[in-house]
Design a protein around this motif. Structure first.
Motif, short mmCIF file in Angstrom:
data_model
loop_
_atom_site.label_atom_id
_atom_site.label_comp_id
_atom_site.label_asym_id
_atom_site.label_seq_id
_atom_site.Cartn_x
_atom_site.Cartn_y
_atom_site.Cartn_z
N GLY A 166 70.60 9.76 45.28
CA GLY A 166 71.48 9.10 46.24
C GLY A 166 70.86 9.00 47.62
N VAL A 167 70.15 10.04 48.03
CA VAL A 167 69.44 10.00 49.32
C VAL A 167 68.40 8.90 49.31
N GLU A 168 67.70 8.75 48.20
CA GLU A 168 66.67 7.71 48.07
C GLU A 168 67.28 6.32 48.17
N LEU A 169 68.50 6.16 47.65
CA LEU A 169 69.11 4.83 47.60
C LEU A 169 69.90 4.50 48.86
N VAL A 170 70.74 5.44 49.31
CA VAL A 170 71.64 5.13 50.44
C VAL A 170 71.61 6.22 51.50
N GLY A 171 70.52 7.00 51.57
CA GLY A 171 70.45 8.10 52.52
C GLY A 171 70.30 7.64 53.96
N GLU A 172 70.66 8.52 54.90
CA GLU A 172 70.53 8.25 56.32
C GLU A 172 69.13 8.61 56.79
N THR A 173 68.55 7.78 57.64
CA THR A 173 67.21 8.00 58.17
C THR A 173 67.29 8.47 59.61
N SER A 174 66.54 9.51 59.91
CA SER A 174 66.49 10.05 61.27
C SER A 174 65.08 10.55 61.53
N LYS A 175 64.48 10.11 62.63
CA LYS A 175 63.12 10.50 63.03
C LYS A 175 62.11 10.19 61.94
N GLY A 176 62.29 9.06 61.28
CA GLY A 176 61.32 8.62 60.28
C GLY A 176 61.48 9.24 58.91
N ALA A 177 62.49 10.09 58.70
CA ALA A 177 62.69 10.74 57.42
C ALA A 177 64.09 10.46 56.88
N THR A 178 64.18 10.21 55.59
CA THR A 178 65.47 9.97 54.94
C THR A 178 65.81 11.20 54.11
N ARG A 179 66.59 12.11 54.71
CA ARG A 179 66.86 13.40 54.07
C ARG A 179 68.34 13.69 53.91
N TRP A 180 69.21 12.89 54.51
CA TRP A 180 70.62 13.22 54.57
C TRP A 180 71.46 12.20 53.80
N LEU A 181 72.57 12.68 53.29
CA LEU A 181 73.51 11.85 52.54
C LEU A 181 74.88 12.01 53.16
N ASN A 182 75.42 10.91 53.67
CA ASN A 182 76.73 10.92 54.32
C ASN A 182 77.80 10.62 53.28
N LEU A 183 78.64 11.62 52.98
CA LEU A 183 79.71 11.44 52.00
C LEU A 183 81.06 11.21 52.64
N VAL A 242 81.57 15.09 54.75
CA VAL A 242 80.45 15.97 55.10
C VAL A 242 79.15 15.18 55.07
N ARG A 243 78.16 15.73 55.78
CA ARG A 243 76.81 15.17 55.80
C ARG A 243 75.87 16.20 55.19
N LEU A 244 75.32 15.89 54.01
CA LEU A 244 74.56 16.86 53.24
C LEU A 244 73.07 16.61 53.33
N GLN A 245 72.30 17.70 53.17
CA GLN A 245 70.86 17.60 52.96
C GLN A 245 70.59 18.21 51.59
N PRO A 246 70.62 17.40 50.52
CA PRO A 246 70.54 17.92 49.16
C PRO A 246 69.28 18.73 48.86
N LYS A 280 59.02 12.48 48.74
CA LYS A 280 59.14 11.06 49.08
C LYS A 280 60.04 10.83 50.31
N GLN A 281 60.84 11.83 50.71
CA GLN A 281 61.81 11.60 51.79
C GLN A 281 61.20 11.25 53.14
N PRO A 282 60.17 11.78 53.72
CA PRO A 282 59.38 12.93 53.27
C PRO A 282 59.87 14.22 53.93
N ASP A 283 59.77 15.33 53.17
CA ASP A 283 60.13 16.66 53.66
C ASP A 283 59.20 17.65 52.98
N LEU A 284 57.97 17.73 53.48
CA LEU A 284 56.94 18.53 52.82
C LEU A 284 57.28 20.01 52.85
#
Length: 378
Positions: A87-104, A107-111, A155-159
């Motif tokens: 879900g993050v990959e498809l409709v996730g929120e992007t911040s500072k060049g990274a797509t790591r969050w999912l707004n439901l 709540v706002r999750l970081q899976p 891939k988010q990226p979040d090494l």
């Protein structure tokens, strides 16, 4: 009335007391350092105090869950986590060049944080269910189960989070029967890669050279690790200032609330990723040794629980969680002291952050559940 007393007794015996004492010491030390890092009792200190209370409540609730119930939750938790990552990959929120969050909405999750717990639970469940089966087949299947969330997080990226998820999952696979001989080729490749990077540093760190497997900012992190002075006001600033802070603490430290590097705002992210630099500057070498000793006791207690666990699931899960603590500490202190690139890994029970503390609280609760279950069976 009898039922109430039984519930109270069950709630009190949910704790593994040696582990609880260590966690309480870490909490006191963490809040002390946070008080100094923020320069008093501002909103960040209040938030961190609240985060510790939430983490403690999560630990207590998790400790009350018996391992058989945890085993039944392992597969749904893993599938839910992978679905959230997709879900993050498809409709996730992007911040500072990274797509790591999912707004439901609510709540706002970081899976990816959730997978630090779900992956080792899933792999421990898999090995528990397939005891006596083909070792090679089990390792291959477990590797696939690990690589799916790992690649989605990369891939988010979040090494940083990806490394933690991979590290805990790999520990389960190793404890589950992976032969050390199979690791030798991988170790040779890793060592050869490090030697090649060191030898060809001048050529591969030039602008315009694509590292293919890494993003551009990750390439800069590795290059500034090798030579922080190449970008002293940019990518190398974090490493240079944190090393100055650690070194200026000396043997005894400058004293509580007396750290000049932190209070004059020379240390970036001093409440999160670089909180160890604040600690080392104020408490010195002796303080650093004391902190590492506390972490060593915490990891040792976790491994002791793993050795005494009643089931294969408990042994593998407790061992993986113990090594997760080790990876947290090793990577964070390594990047603060300039030994590893900056990858955004917090220091357990010291760095500011609600999600990371919640994950650590649940992990500690899992250890207590495994320890308590064995005591009940005995």
């Amino acid at each position: 009335m009898k039922r109430v007393w039984q519930w109270v007794l069950r709630a009190l015996t949910a704790f593994d007391w040696p582990l609880l004492v260590l966690l309480m010491l870490m909490t006191i030390l963490g809040l002390t350092v946070m008080h100094s890092a923020v320069g008093g009792t501002d909103w960040r200190f209040a938030d961190q105090s609240r985060n510790f209370l939430i983490a403690f409540a999560a630990m207590w609730i998790t400790a009350l869950l018996p391992p058989p119930l945890l085993m039944r939750l392992a597969l749904p938790a893993y599938l839910c986590g992978v679905a959230l990552l997709v879900g993050v990959e498809l409709v996730g929120e992007t911040s500072k060049g990274a797509t790591r969050w999912l707004n439901l909405g609510v709540v706002r999750l970081q899976p990816s944080e959730f997978m630090k717990i779900a992956v080792p639970m899933m792999l421990a469940w898999y090995f528990h269910r397939n005891q006596g089966g083909s070792r090679l087949l089990n390792i291959l299947a477990a590797s696939v189960l690990l690589l799916i969330p790992f690649l989605l997080i990369v891939k988010q990226p979040d090494l940083g989070t990806a490394l933690l998820v991979f590290g805990t999952g790999f520990c389960v696979i190793y404890f589950g029967g992976l032969s050390f001989k199979l690791l030798l080729p991988a170790a040779v490749i890793v060592v050869s890669g490090i030697v090649a990077v060191l030898y060809f540093e001048d050529q591969i760190c030039q602008p315009g050279v694509d590292w293919v497997l890494l993003h551009e900012y990750q390439k800069h992190r590795v290059c500034t690790l090798l030579d922080p002075s190449s970008d002293p006001l940019g990518k190398g600033f974090h490493t240079i200032q944190s090393m100055i802070a650690v070194g200026s603490g000396g043997i005894y430290g400058k004293g509580y609330l007396q750290g000049t590097q932190s209070h004059l705002d020379f240390i970036p992210e001093r409440t999160t990723d670089f909180v160890f630099a604040v600690f080392a500057e104020e408490f010195g070498l002796y303080g650093g040794i004391m902190l590492l000793a506390l972490y060593a006791l915490l990891i040792f207690r976790g491994l002791t629980i793993a050795l005494q666990a009643h089931t294969q699931f408990g042994r593998l899960l407790a061992g993986a969680i113990s090594m997760m603590f080790f990876v947290y500490v090793f990577v964070n202190i390594g990047m603060v002291t300039g030994m590893l690139p900056v990858v955004g890994v917090p220091l357990p029970f010291m760095s500011y952050g609600g999600t990371a503390l919640l994950t650590l609280g649940v992990a500690s609760g899992l250890l207590m559940s495994i320890s308590r279950y064995r005591a009940a069976e005995k």
